[in-house]
Design a protein around this motif. Sequence first.
Motif, PDB file in Angstrom:
ATOM      1  N   GLU A 292      -2.123 -70.486  48.085  1.00 39.75           N
ATOM      2  CA  GLU A 292      -2.306 -69.994  49.444  1.00 39.75           C
ATOM      3  C   GLU A 292      -2.307 -68.471  49.486  1.00 39.75           C
ATOM      4  OE1 GLU A 292       0.602 -71.695  51.974  1.00 39.75           O
ATOM      5  OE2 GLU A 292       0.087 -73.785  51.484  1.00 39.75           O
TER       6      GLU A 292
ATOM      7  N   ARG B 181       0.460 -61.825  57.466  1.00 45.00           N
ATOM      8  CA  ARG B 181       1.920 -61.714  57.506  1.00 45.00           C
ATOM      9  C   ARG B 181       2.434 -60.558  56.659  1.00 45.00           C
ATOM     10  NH1 ARG B 181       4.063 -67.469  55.759  1.00 45.00           N
ATOM     11  NH2 ARG B 181       6.058 -66.447  56.239  1.00 45.00           N
TER      12      ARG B 181
ATOM     13  N   LEU C 202       5.097 -59.385  51.248  1.00 43.95           N
ATOM     14  CA  LEU C 202       5.069 -60.623  52.020  1.00 43.95           C
ATOM     15  C   LEU C 202       6.463 -61.229  51.925  1.00 43.95           C
ATOM     16  CD1 LEU C 202       3.656 -62.934  53.552  1.00 43.95           C
ATOM     17  CD2 LEU C 202       2.966 -63.867  51.320  1.00 43.95           C
TER      18      LEU C 202
ATOM     19  N   HIS D 125      -2.155 -65.768  53.885  1.00 42.38           N
ATOM     20  CA  HIS D 125      -0.965 -65.134  54.458  1.00 42.38           C
ATOM     21  C   HIS D 125      -1.117 -63.619  54.570  1.00 42.38           C
ATOM     22  CE1 HIS D 125       1.414 -68.857  54.097  1.00 42.38           C
ATOM     23  NE2 HIS D 125       0.745 -69.055  52.950  1.00 42.38           N
TER      24      HIS D 125
END
Length: 561
Positions: A45, A54, A37, A51
């Motif tokens: 988070e 992503r 990432l 995420h």
Amino acid sequence: MGTGDRRRGAWLRNVVLCWMLLCAAAAGAVELEVRELRADPPPAEVLAGRHDARLEPPRDSPTLQQPHRDAQWWRIAPATAVDAADSPRLVLRTPFLYRVQAWAPGAEAPTRHTLYGDDADFRYSSRALVIDLPDGLRAGEPVWLRVERGSTMVTALSIESMDQVHRADLVFVAWRSLVLTSLAVLVILALAFWGGTGERSYGYFGAMLLCAIGYLAAIGGDLRWMPGAEALFGTSAQTNRVFGCVGVVFSNLFQRGYLDLPRKLPWCDRLLAIGTWIAAGSGAASLFGDWAAFSLSGNFALLYSAVVLLVAAAVLALHGDRAARVVLASWISLMVFSFLAAAQMMGLWTGPPWLVHGLAGSFVLASLLLAIGLLDKLLQLRRDRDHASRQAVIDPVTKALNRQGVEERLYREVEQARAQSTPLSIAFVDLDRFKEINDRHGHSVGDQCLRIVSWRLRNQLRRNEAMGRYGGDEFLVVLPGRSRLEAMAIAERMRISVNCRPLSTTEFDIAASLSIGVAELDPGESMASLFERADAALYASKSAGRDRASAAQPADGLWTV
């Protein structure tokens, strides 16, 4: 079954066994999916999965590398379940500057891991950062890593049992101890030879090895126990970059002198100087800042210098240069590993996990072979020096000792005779009417006559007795352990050996004779007195009609000073 058949059968069984072990190891290895990432959001988070969209696609190999970011996240998930009964560990090999926070399933809080500083875990060797997985892992269950500090170092990831970690640590410690100890011993030897001979090549060689030790210790964490190690090695890549650049400088200086490039290949010497100056500038600039440009220029200097030296060694080796062959044999593996490591540092490729250990081993191999080459060169220099020393005391015409050589030999024999109270005699031998031979037949024939006389005199002497050309047609014979009577008998044999048959040159047969004067060293007598008495005896032989040997009168006057 014959011996050969049994050996072939045993060899085949060993191959099959090794193959089975490799297959078992491969089967036991846990396949990992590694995704990155490229951002640094809050941990809550990331762990909540906000995420996941992503995440980059899975990497081709289970490795970690982040040369362009100071902090980012990595997701590591096994393809199959990992049993907690095996005490599994997530292992990050060759982490160098990375600082890692790990969130493992079942752990109460994230753990911190680093090679240097307060978070270093001294339960394990410096080969890797080791993260506990107390509850094991289900298939696809991730371990999240937040990795700080950018670095071009490739870190290989694997899941190993506790036993595997300990075994690998033992092998690593043994290997690093062998590498660093070997290099340290070679440094001591090189510096000792430098101090003893004054040859700068040994100094450059020792300095190059010191830089190699510093570089390997910096990137491998071998000195992390040392006070101040974190400030010196663990905060940036400046220290290992300085070691690397200075090592390139000393390596180039050493190879330049060892291969004698200024004399043998001046064009190659000029090309090598470019790499030396680039490395020196990169190392000096790295003292003041940790910028990527210095890393690129330092790695370029390494690769460029390696290519230039390889070309120079190959060219010289094709012309039969012995030192160049040593360089090719010793340097090629180090050049290959250095090229691969530098290319990896520059981001040109991702090397295997064992690359750094292969680099260390190639340092040792190259250093050992070069040390042998230096010793061979030192022995050659000593042989050349001994040959020059021998030539300095050899008469070029007769190949016997010259005046300096035979006087030095007589001095040693006189000292030994005095110390041991043993007899010593000398004989002055003169070739009669030598000037007439030169005037009638020429100096070339005269030189041939002197050589023949020298051979015939030498044939009448024992191995411990010496003979040398003292003047134009005069020889001095040193007879240790011989009394006057024994010396007279030898003188008669020498005289007869010359007058019994002509001196046969390439053009003429020349009749010749000798006049000889013999003297024995008296207790307490000086060498000057001994020479005077032998010379007087020679004069007496000439006055009596030549072709005879005469003994000197006892010493009277000149005594030991």
